[in-house]
Write an enzyme that holds these catalytic residues in place. Structure first.
Site, PDB file in Angstrom:
ATOM      1  N   ASP A  82       0.861  -1.188   0.000  1.00 19.20           N
ATOM      2  CA  ASP A  82       0.000   0.000   0.000  1.00 19.20           C
ATOM      3  C   ASP A  82       0.893   1.232   0.000  1.00 19.20           C
ATOM      4  O   ASP A  82       2.089   1.158   0.310  1.00 19.20           O
ATOM      5  CB  ASP A  82      -0.898  -0.010   1.247  1.00 19.20           C
ATOM      6  CG  ASP A  82      -1.989   1.055   1.211  1.00 19.20           C
ATOM      7  OD1 ASP A  82      -2.331   1.543   0.114  1.00 19.20           O
ATOM      8  OD2 ASP A  82      -2.511   1.406   2.290  1.00 19.20           O
ATOM      9  N   TYR A  91      -5.070   4.448   0.126  1.00 23.19           N
ATOM     10  CA  TYR A  91      -6.103   3.553  -0.403  1.00 23.19           C
ATOM     11  C   TYR A  91      -5.632   2.821  -1.658  1.00 23.19           C
ATOM     12  O   TYR A  91      -6.357   2.734  -2.651  1.00 23.19           O
ATOM     13  CB  TYR A  91      -7.394   4.325  -0.694  1.00 23.19           C
ATOM     14  CG  TYR A  91      -7.894   5.157   0.448  1.00 23.19           C
ATOM     15  CD1 TYR A  91      -8.016   4.617   1.730  1.00 23.19           C
ATOM     16  CD2 TYR A  91      -8.252   6.490   0.269  1.00 23.19           C
ATOM     17  CE1 TYR A  91      -8.491   5.380   2.789  1.00 23.19           C
ATOM     18  CE2 TYR A  91      -8.729   7.258   1.332  1.00 23.19           C
ATOM     19  CZ  TYR A  91      -8.838   6.699   2.585  1.00 23.19           C
ATOM     20  OH  TYR A  91      -9.300   7.455   3.625  1.00 23.19           O
ATOM     21  N   HIS A  92      -4.405   2.282  -1.597  1.00 17.37           N
ATOM     22  CA  HIS A  92      -3.849   1.563  -2.742  1.00 17.37           C
ATOM     23  C   HIS A  92      -3.426   0.133  -2.383  1.00 17.37           C
ATOM     24  O   HIS A  92      -2.325  -0.294  -2.728  1.00 17.37           O
ATOM     25  CB  HIS A  92      -2.633   2.318  -3.301  1.00 17.37           C
ATOM     26  CG  HIS A  92      -2.937   3.684  -3.796  1.00 17.37           C
ATOM     27  ND1 HIS A  92      -1.957   4.655  -3.964  1.00 17.37           N
ATOM     28  CD2 HIS A  92      -4.105   4.276  -4.166  1.00 17.37           C
ATOM     29  CE1 HIS A  92      -2.512   5.768  -4.411  1.00 17.37           C
ATOM     30  NE2 HIS A  92      -3.825   5.557  -4.534  1.00 17.37           N
ATOM     31  N   PRO A  93      -4.268  -0.656  -1.719  1.00 13.67           N
ATOM     32  CA  PRO A  93      -3.885  -2.036  -1.430  1.00 13.67           C
ATOM     33  C   PRO A  93      -3.745  -2.834  -2.727  1.00 13.67           C
ATOM     34  O   PRO A  93      -4.531  -2.667  -3.655  1.00 13.67           O
ATOM     35  CB  PRO A  93      -5.043  -2.552  -0.567  1.00 13.67           C
ATOM     36  CG  PRO A  93      -6.217  -1.724  -0.985  1.00 13.67           C
ATOM     37  CD  PRO A  93      -5.646  -0.361  -1.281  1.00 13.67           C
TER      38      PRO A  93
END
Length: 554
Positions: A295, A469-471
């Protein structure tokens, strides 16, 4: 009786909508598309300026949270994922960043054959219509519209940020999605004609006009069905009943970086220890399923503004009403942008070939969710390192498909991540103190000028950092000899026939930027793989690197 289709796609998100379109456009194949959420035709999704609302609404979003994270004072961070047609492309910030060319060359070096930058570029081009028109890097006739919002015309702070970066000794770039990512310049967004350009509007609405696509919403997928080691369908809950559907060709998971590994594990595919602890019979031991979670983290670096030019003055009901009215009538003005209209990518230290720090500039000082705005006027950058060394996991802890999995990122567990954050804070302070901001700068709000030492910076970052918010990367592609690779280079699950994964979970490593653009590219490329089409011809183009990157930071 089980319904039968050629293909079943789980998840009508950024990737799933594209697959539904591409797999049905010839008319030869029947497709079932399953989605937990519902319609994306809502003003809060369509209006770009309303971006902070959908991700905080249960109606549109899976409200996941991480486990307490030791590296950030045991805080549990919000991890929202789209639960609506268009998936996270319907709830995200609409920032369009493909990543650096080097990201995809690294994918190939890590065993994802055929995924180099030269291989991926044609699919980036195929996917978009760039408002500036087609060139060797950008697409001019693709489904997803991309633009620069209001072209930085509605606020002087956008250009001030770009000028400040240049004054600090960094290059300028006209198009960070083209020849040169590194530098300061305008930022791009997935907005078309003033409206969010999600993959539902760009792909699914067209596909739904075809008789060979069946979309079911309000569906909770429970497990993959098998005959031996061949995936044959999906068991799902719909309208209060447990149902099944059969796929004669393939089952494709596009449930995202949380949902796809969760569904694999619920179906008996994953690390033996995780499956057995959850009471799941092991069908195929793949230790990489749910591992390798990555992330991006970011902080809000905020400055008080002397002049009343920021968006902080637009938060009242009257101002919001005017903005909304202009957007409803003309799809223009402040309602037609995500407000991230200038940006930068820089390297934090000499020796790095590509940038590892990203800036989103915002002419306001407030949280991403629109709360906690500063009094008076302010501006900020959302900033953080883009190449984390920390790795986490997604693991089921029960056999109940309705239970959220355990999500743990292990943020800041890498010493290099900690050192990159120290450089990030100091470099940002230097950039924002340039003379380009002299007419606006009225003092640092946060971190605060007293945050100077390594210990002070470390403590402030641990307490204030948030997920971008970049899993991603939880079902990675890789070489045959990589025991942690879940997929081969054609997105096929190892050891299982007729089962693929197509979404951001397949990334071997996280890209240098926001994830929606590379996810869209992945879906376009994977559609050709699924259909057995020859790949689009690789495109060799020049890529900018700092001539002295080995010895110079800028």
């Amino acid at each position: 009786m089980s319904e039968q289709y050629d293909y079943i796609i789980v998840g009508a998100g950024s990737a799933g909508c594209i697959l539904a379109n591409r797999l049905t456009e010839s008319g030869e194949h029947s497709v079932l598309l399953l989605e937990k959420g519902g319609s994306d035709k809502h003003i809060l999704i369509r209006m770009p300026t309303a971006l902070s609302y959908p991700m905080n609404m249960d109606r549109f979003t899976w409200q996941f949270y991480s486990q307490p994270e030791p590296g950030i004072n045991n805080r549990s961070l919000h991890c929202p994922r789209g639960k609506v047609l268009g998936g996270s492309s319907s709830i995200n910030g609409m920032v369009y960043v493909r990543g650096h060319a080097d990201d995809f060359d690294q994918w190939e070096a890590q065993g994802a054959k055929g995924w180099s930058y030269e291989d991926c570029l044609p699919y980036f081009k195929k996917s978009e219509t760039w408002e500036g028109g087609e060139d060797v890097y950008r697409g001019g006739s693709g489904p997803v519209g991309t633009c620069n919002g209001n072209h930085m015309k509605l606020n002087p702070l956008y250009q001030a940020f770009i000028h400040a970066g240049h004054q600090a000794g960094y290059p300028l770039t006209e198009d960070y999605n083209g020849y040169q990512q590194e530098g300061f310049g305008p930022m791009h967004m997935t907005v078309k004609d003033g409206v969010r350009a999600n993959t539902s509007s760009a792909h699914l609405r067209l596909a739904l006009k075809r008789p060979n696509l069946n979309l079911k919403t309000d569906v909770h997928s429970r497990q993959i069905l098998f005959k031996g080691n061949t995936a044959t369908g999906i068991e799902f809950q719909h309208e209060g009943k447990i149902k099944q559907a059969t796929a004669t060709k393939e089952v494709i998971l596009s449930a995202g970086s949380i949902g796809s590994p969760q569904l694999l594990q619920l179906s008996g595919i994953g690390p033996r220890s995780v499956l057995e602890a959850a009471g799941i019979e092991v069908r195929k031991e793949l230790p990489g399923v749910g591992e390798n979670l990555q992330d991006h983290l970011e902080v809000y670096f905020q400055i008080q503004c002397k002049k009343p030019v920021t968006l902080n003055s637009k938060l009242g009901l009257f101002s919001k009403a005017l903005i909304g009215a202009q957007w409803l009538l003309f799809k223009s003005g402040l309602g037609a942008t995500n407000h991230f209209e200038s940006c930068a990518f820089i390297r934090s230290r000499a020796g790095l070939k590509a940038p590892n720090i990203q800036y989103h500039f915002l002419p306001a000082a407030m949280r991403y969710d629109g709360q906690a705005a500063v009094k008076g006027h302010g501006y900020q950058v959302h900033v953080g390192p883009n190449t984390p060394g920390s790795r986490g996991h997604v693991r089921i802890h029960s056999s109940n498909p309705n239970d959220h999995p355990e999500i743990k990122f292990n943020y800041l567990s890498s010493q290099q991540d900690i050192e990159d954050w120290r450089a990030c804070i100091r470099l940002t302070r230097e950039i924002l103190s340039q003379s380009a901001f002299q007419a606006f700068d009225n003092g640092e709000i946060q971190p605060g000028e007293n945050i100077e030492s390594d210990d002070d910076i470390d403590a402030w970052v641990r307490q204030n950092v948030e997920s971008a918010y970049h899993p991603s990367c939880t079902c990675k592609m890789g070489a045959d000899e990589d025991v942690m690779a879940v997929l081969d280079s054609e997105c096929r699950v190892r050891g299982i026939d007729a089962l693929r994964v197509v979404d951001s979970s397949i990334f071997p490593s996280i890209t240098n930027g926001n994830l929606n653009a590379p996810t869209i590219m992945v879906a376009e490329k994977a559609a050709d793989l699924i259909l057995g089409k020859p790949p689009l011809p690789a495109t060799k183009v020049p890529v900018w690197y700092h001539l002295d990157y080995q010895s110079c930071q800028r």
